[in-house]
Design an enzyme around this catalytic site. Structure first.
Site, PDB file in Angstrom:
ATOM      1  N   GLY A   5     -21.147  38.668   5.047  1.00 60.36           N
ATOM      2  CA  GLY A   5     -20.774  38.310   6.424  1.00 60.36           C
ATOM      3  C   GLY A   5     -20.961  39.491   7.361  1.00 60.36           C
ATOM      4  CB  ILE A  15     -19.677  33.772   0.449  1.00 60.96           C
ATOM      5  CG1 ILE A  15     -18.548  34.284  -0.435  1.00 60.96           C
ATOM      6  CG2 ILE A  15     -19.254  32.528   1.234  1.00 60.96           C
ATOM      7  CD1 ILE A  15     -17.448  34.964   0.277  1.00 60.96           C
ATOM      8  CE1 TYR A  34      -9.503  32.068   9.419  1.00 65.22           C
ATOM      9  CE2 TYR A  34      -7.362  32.414  10.425  1.00 65.22           C
ATOM     10  CZ  TYR A  34      -8.597  32.900  10.039  1.00 65.22           C
ATOM     11  OH  TYR A  34      -8.911  34.216  10.274  1.00 65.22           O
TER      12      TYR A  34
HETATM   13  C1  AKB Z   1      -8.511  33.490  14.643  1.00 65.44           C
HETATM   14  O1  AKB Z   1      -8.035  33.402  15.775  1.00 65.44           O
HETATM   15  O2  AKB Z   1      -8.833  32.527  13.955  1.00 65.44           O
HETATM   16  C2  AKB Z   1      -8.665  34.869  14.060  1.00 65.44           C
HETATM   17  C3  AKB Z   1      -7.455  35.294  13.317  1.00 65.44           C
HETATM   18  C4  AKB Z   1      -6.286  35.787  14.054  1.00 65.44           C
HETATM   19  O3  AKB Z   1      -7.417  35.222  12.132  1.00 65.44           O
HETATM   20  N1  AKB Z   1      -9.005  35.797  15.077  1.00 65.44           N
END
Ligand code: AKB
Length: 324
Positions: A17, A64, A152
């Site tokens: 990356g 990856i 995430y």
């Molecule tokens: C996001 O906003 O997704 C990133 C983080 C804070 O992990 N910059």
């Protein structure tokens, strides 16, 4: 050699990356520290390195999600340290959760397996996104509740656990920080919840009114890129005997909301204007993250100390964007 490192490891590094917001600057800094030929810029076909990043050292196609490609590159360049910076940022990950899992966790598993077999150290960033609504919001402790509700966040928490597992079970030297929002002027972040803190400076430099997607009072941890890069390398160079934690350390430099950044910009650009144009998806993610993290464990265990506060960062950002 950089002044912040006294003794250096001899190392051969692969950055997965290398063309992203952090990867592009980390690659150049690592090359200046360890020697350009010792730092391989891993890239995917849709984001090839350009200019100085391509010309200043070796580069290799490393997706990856392709374990064979990672293993071949590690073997070819005799890599001993992998910086894994491949990820979809928080907002994009909510739009494409399956892909976010595939890259974030599937990709990490590939890296860790290769590191186990080929004896590499691994840095994989976590994030403030690894926390959720029921985490204490102010001075968020190092060890606390982590029940994020974004894909995430799920990949970040699972990634922290997986890295700790590979360290304890297989003695892989895994290390990580929970990055706050990173502010920089070179490569745009793209797809994060904290991207506004970069975009606001670009708007100010262009003389435009900034449309803030997050509301006033939305406090989040932030950090200027030089501090984030230094934290990353200092952790990887830290004496392992001093590390009680590994995956991942809280680190922060400032806790700010759109109004605080606006006030800092107004000191240099008194005409600057900002309006609120809330984005409900981004606001929901930001509301689930801490206002401010406690990074005392990083300070104690490996000497973390930020150099840039909001005002020092604002001045450098505006200078580098030719706004003042
Ligand atoms: C996001 O906003 O997704 C990133 C983080 C804070 O992990 N910059």
């Amino acid at each position: 050699m950089q002044p912040f490192l006294v003794e250096l490891k001899m190392t051969k590094i692969l950055i997965i990356g290398s063309t992203g917001q952090i990867g592009s600057e980390l690659t150049m800094l690592l090359r200046s520290i360890y020697g350009a030929s010792n730092v391989v810029a891993g890239f995917i076909e849709s984001a090839k390195p350009q200019g100085e990043l391509f010309e200043s050292g070796p580069a290799a196609a490393v997706d990856i999600t392709n374990a064979q490609q990672i293993a071949d590159t590690v073997r070819k360049y005799r890599i001993d340290t992998v910086y894994n910076l491949a990820a979809l940022l928080s907002a994009v990950a909510e739009d494409r959760p399956q892909l976010a899992w595939h890259i974030g966790l599937g990709g990490l598993f590939n890296v860790l397996e290769i590191a186990r077999e080929m004896h590499c150290a691994v840095f994989t960033p976590s994030s403030i996104g690894a926390f959720g609504h029921n985490t204490p919001k102010i001075n968020t402790p190092q060890d606390t509740i982590q029940r994020p509700q974004t894909m995430y966040g799920v990949t970040k928490v699972a990634g922290e656990l997986l890295c700790d597992y590979y360290h304890k079970r297989f003695a892989v030297d895994t290390r990580s920080v929970r990055y706050p929002g990173i502010v920089s002027s070179l490569t745009a972040p793209g797809g994060g919840t904290t991207d506004y803190a970069v975009e606001i400076y670009h708007a100010a430099a262009r003389g435009e009114t900034f449309q803030s997607p997050l509301l006033a009072g939305t406090f989040l941890d932030m950090m200027y890129m030089p501090d984030a890069l230094r934290a990353t390398i200092e952790l990887m160079e830290a004496n392992p005997d001093r590390l009680i934690h590994r995956n991942a350390f809280n680190i922060t430099a400032m806790s700010v909301d759109p109004e605080t950044i606006k006030s800092a910009i107004l000191k240099w650009l008194p005409e600057f204007k900002m309006e609120y144009c809330p984005n409900s998806a981004l606001q929901a993610i930001a509301d689930s993250w801490p206002d401010s993290m406690d990074d005392s464990c990083a300070r104690l265990e490996w000497g973390w100390l930020p150099k840039y506060d909001l005002h020092a960062m604002t001045l450098e950002m505006l200078i580098s964007l030719n706004a003042i």
